[in-house]
Design a protein around this motif. Structure first.
Motif, PDB file in Angstrom:
ATOM      1  N   PRO A 124       3.446  -6.210   4.935  1.00 16.47           N
ATOM      2  CA  PRO A 124       2.414  -5.234   4.568  1.00 16.47           C
ATOM      3  C   PRO A 124       2.992  -4.139   3.681  1.00 16.47           C
ATOM      4  O   PRO A 124       4.201  -3.894   3.694  1.00 16.47           O
ATOM      5  CB  PRO A 124       1.978  -4.664   5.921  1.00 16.47           C
ATOM      6  CG  PRO A 124       3.139  -4.875   6.826  1.00 16.47           C
ATOM      7  CD  PRO A 124       3.837  -6.108   6.350  1.00 16.47           C
TER       8      PRO A 124
ATOM      9  N   SER B 170       3.421 -12.166   6.228  1.00 13.10           N
ATOM     10  CA  SER B 170       3.299 -11.394   5.003  1.00 13.10           C
ATOM     11  C   SER B 170       3.938 -10.040   5.296  1.00 13.10           C
ATOM     12  O   SER B 170       4.067  -9.641   6.438  1.00 13.10           O
ATOM     13  CB  SER B 170       1.842 -11.230   4.595  1.00 13.10           C
ATOM     14  OG  SER B 170       1.163 -10.493   5.585  1.00 13.10           O
TER      15      SER B 170
ATOM     16  N   ARG C  78       7.652  -0.183   5.190  1.00  8.34           N
ATOM     17  CA  ARG C  78       7.020  -1.476   5.462  1.00  8.34           C
ATOM     18  C   ARG C  78       7.656  -2.199   6.644  1.00  8.34           C
ATOM     19  O   ARG C  78       7.279  -3.325   6.947  1.00  8.34           O
ATOM     20  CB  ARG C  78       7.115  -2.355   4.219  1.00  8.34           C
ATOM     21  CG  ARG C  78       6.557  -1.706   2.973  1.00  8.34           C
ATOM     22  CD  ARG C  78       6.874  -2.495   1.728  1.00  8.34           C
ATOM     23  NE  ARG C  78       6.127  -3.736   1.643  1.00  8.34           N
ATOM     24  CZ  ARG C  78       6.277  -4.597   0.660  1.00  8.34           C
ATOM     25  NH1 ARG C  78       7.148  -4.363  -0.312  1.00  8.34           N
ATOM     26  NH2 ARG C  78       5.576  -5.705   0.629  1.00  8.34           N
TER      27      ARG C  78
ATOM     28  N   THR D  20       8.771  -3.186  10.402  1.00 11.81           N
ATOM     29  CA  THR D  20       8.214  -3.107  11.753  1.00 11.81           C
ATOM     30  C   THR D  20       9.191  -2.477  12.733  1.00 11.81           C
ATOM     31  O   THR D  20       8.821  -2.067  13.821  1.00 11.81           O
ATOM     32  CB  THR D  20       7.830  -4.505  12.279  1.00 11.81           C
ATOM     33  OG1 THR D  20       8.806  -5.436  11.831  1.00 11.81           O
ATOM     34  CG2 THR D  20       6.457  -4.916  11.800  1.00 11.81           C
TER      35      THR D  20
END
Lengths: 337, 305
Positions: A275, A273, A293, A295
């Motif tokens: 985040p 998903s 959002r 990473t």
């Protein structure tokens, strides 16, 4: 593929809102060739529908459209009068909408609405228009087409209405069809039928097709090329093979991680998903739209606009500071490449 | 369609029966009609005689049946005051009121529908504000006051129009405007609201995506759908107008049903009032029925199941 039907460069859509200017679409460039299917994917509110309405010049009145290039079969559509634009709409360029239940006028018969689409652009008799309507209704898989012409929209199911919409869009034999989430409102069992029908008709009539959707499964099946949109920008663009097998942008990778692929996704492994939520596009915004959002976000990501850059192969391009090789490794680690 | 029409017709008949019941019972509204007729100096014997002569001594249900039977044959009773058949007077006056009503409704629709459409096309612009102002004034002005202002302006000061009577079509200009203006706001606001809703609907976008001319989009695709609730409202408003004509006819001294109603109320001419209420109600019922049929014609969802 050859002949270029639609060319869009640096398309913007701005909407004045209470707190300032909403930059809903920010410099989108894409093109569609004859007989080609371009899928625009992205989550709700990323500007997909506005992009299609901007091409049709059907934006809400207060929305402001800008573009460096917007041409249909070589004709520049920027600054065309409403009159000239209406000669193009429904004639060389047609649109299929999301809501088949409400997209047909309840007060007129199917036949009436289909015939008027042809009569508006061609000098034909009612009988000729009727024959063409029957021919196309049969083409989209509607039985007893002649008697359907006398029916009203409320007498047809959602799937049938969307077939009628598709047939109606084909009345003038357009070069380009824009389908804005044509199956979202339909039963799952009907969705695949309608999409395959669209793909079939597109091949048969050699039209350009822009399919707007958030269903990646659909995209994988019928797209020639894919443009992934995020928060008003295209973040990755390439052939279906490139985008699906070698996803480069972190958002595309995240998106693909969210759907299970038989044979690829391990059983029992939780689906991915992404985040966070889509950033607000009101006011100036000079940074990577996905940084919040992402990473892999770095300090540089929020220091200015990020440009599109070529990925590892062909015309495949993406909008990220990470170099293609690193992206590729990330994709492999995630298991989406 | 036929089933729908029959359903509506049976409802209309039920309403008509209810109205006839209510109208019939009007006679007993102010107590014993025999005592009222007999006057102050009457003896008990006189009252008994009157009761017998007019049939008030029979059971109510029999009286109602007899009255209804007569009414259906066009015999609406006898006016105690005018000493003549009620139906003669009514059918004498009816055309005048109907002419006034038709003119007023035409004026109202001709003004309010185009204005409503214009306002809907350009919401929150000058046109819209103008229409809104007109509507607010129309809603706020009592029609008798508006009528008096017009009489003063066009009749007395400018001397353009006659202020009383029903001799020529000129006599109907001011009353029609005064009566029609009263229903304009509601019709206009409903047209505007309907058009704004319809213009933002998906099928209008479809129509535009087909490249249809703005006129076709507006009139063929939008107005046809927006007008459906307006038809029902217009029928109801026409009913209000028949009531309003009592005031307007009195002001302009037009010899119609409205003035007759006013006079009959003053004279306590019960049979006449009864007949007027009945006739006007029937018109209202017929009109509502026609509006229902018109709606079915306009909206295939009603017509074709």
């Amino acid at each position: 593929m050859g002949e270029r039907i639609l060319e869009v460069e640096n398309l913007t859509v701005d909407i004045p809102v209470g707190g300032g200017m909403l930059h809903a679409v920010q410099g989108i460039s894409f093109h569609v060739d004859k007989g080609e299917t371009l899928c625009i994917v992205g989550e709700s509110g990323c500007g997909k529908s506005l992009t299609s309405l901007a091409v049709m010049d059907l934006l809400p009145k207060k929305a402001i459209r800008g573009a460096d290039k917007l041409s249909l079969s070589g004709e520049d559509m920027r600054g065309l009068s409403e009159r000239r634009m209406s000669d193009i709409r429904g004639n060389t360029m047609g649109m299929i909408f999301q809501e088949p239940m409400t997209s047909l006028n309840p007060a007129y018969t199917i036949g009436n609405q289909m015939e008027e689409a042809l009569k508006r652009h061609r000098k034909v008799s009612t009988q000729e228009a009727r024959d063409r309507a029957i021919y196309l209704l049969e083409k989209v898989g509607i039985t007893a087409a002649a008697s359907r012409l006398n029916q009203y929209p409320h007498q047809l199911s959602g799937g049938l209405r969307q077939r009628v919409m598709i047939a109606m869009t084909l009345m003038c034999g357009p070069n380009l069809i824009i389908a804005d989430e044509p199956t979202t409102a339909l039963d799952v069992t009907i969705q695949a039928q309608i999409l395959l029908l669209l793909a079939e008709l597109q091949r048969e009539f050699e039209m350009g097709l822009i399919l707007i959707t958030h269903d990646l499964g659909v995209v994988a099946r019928i797209a020639d090329r894919v443009a992934v949109m995020y928060a008003g920008q295209i973040v990755e663009q390439g052939t279906a093979d490139e985008v699906f097998n070698r996803p480069t942008h972190p958002y595309t990778q995240g998106l693909l991680d969210c759907i299970p692929i038989p044979g690829k996704t391990d059983r029992g492994k939780p689906l991915g998903s992404i985040p966070g939520i889509v950033p607000s596009l009101v006011g100036p915004f000079h940074a990577c739209h996905f940084a919040e959002r992402c990473t892999y976000a770095m300090p540089d990501c929020t220091k200015g606009d990020i440009d599109m850059r070529p990925a590892l192969e062909g015309g495949h391009e993406y909008r990220c500071l990470l170099d293609p090789e690193t992206c590729q490794k990330n994709a492999e680690r995630k298991g989406v490449a | 369609m036929l089933i729908y029409a029959l359903k509506r017709l049976s409802i209309a008949l039920l309403v008509a029966i209810t109205v006839s019941l209510l109208t019939f019972s009007m006679i007993y509204l102010s107590g014993d009609p025999a005592i009222a007729l007999a006057g102050e100096s009457a003896t008990q014997q006189d009252i008994e005689n009157i009761r017998k002569v007019y049939g008030y001594d029979r059971p109510i249900i029999v009286q109602y049946a007899a009255w209804l039977g007569n009414a259906l044959q066009g015999n609406l009773g006898h006016s105690h005051y005018l000493k003549t058949e009620v139906s003669n007077v009514i059918f004498d006056r009816l055309p005048v009121t109907m002419t006034l009503g038709a003119c007023a409704l035409s004026f109202a629709l001709a003004l309010s529908i185009p204005l409503g459409v214009l306002a809907a096309m350009r919401p929150n612009t000058l046109v819209d504000r103008f229409a809104l102002t007109l509507a607010v004034i129309g809603q706020a002005l009592p029609s008798f006051w508006f009528a008096l202002i017009m009489i003063f302006l066009f009749g007395v000061s400018l001397r353009w129009l006659p202020i009383t009577g029903s001799a020529s079509w000129l006599n109907f200009v001011m009353p029609s405007i005064a009566l029609g203006y009263y229903v304009t706001p509601a019709v206009m606001r409903l047209t505007r609201a309907g058009m704004i809703e319809v213009l933002s609907s998906d099928y209008i976008r479809t129509a535009r995506a087909k490249g249809l001319r703005p006129g076709v989009v507006l009139f063929k695709h939008a107005l046809r759908n927006a007008i459906i609730p307006v038809v029902s409202l217009a029928a109801v408003q026409f009913g209000f107008m028949l009531g309003g004509s009592i005031v307007i006819e009195t002001i302009f001294a037009i010899n119609g049903l409205g003035q007759l109603a006013w006079e009959s109320i003053l004279r306590a001419d019960l049979p006449m009032m009864q007949a007027i209420v009945l006739v006007l109600s029937c018109f209202y019922i017929v009109l509502t029925f026609v509006a229902d049929l018109l709606n079915a014609f306009l909206d295939p969802r009603i017509r074709v199941s």
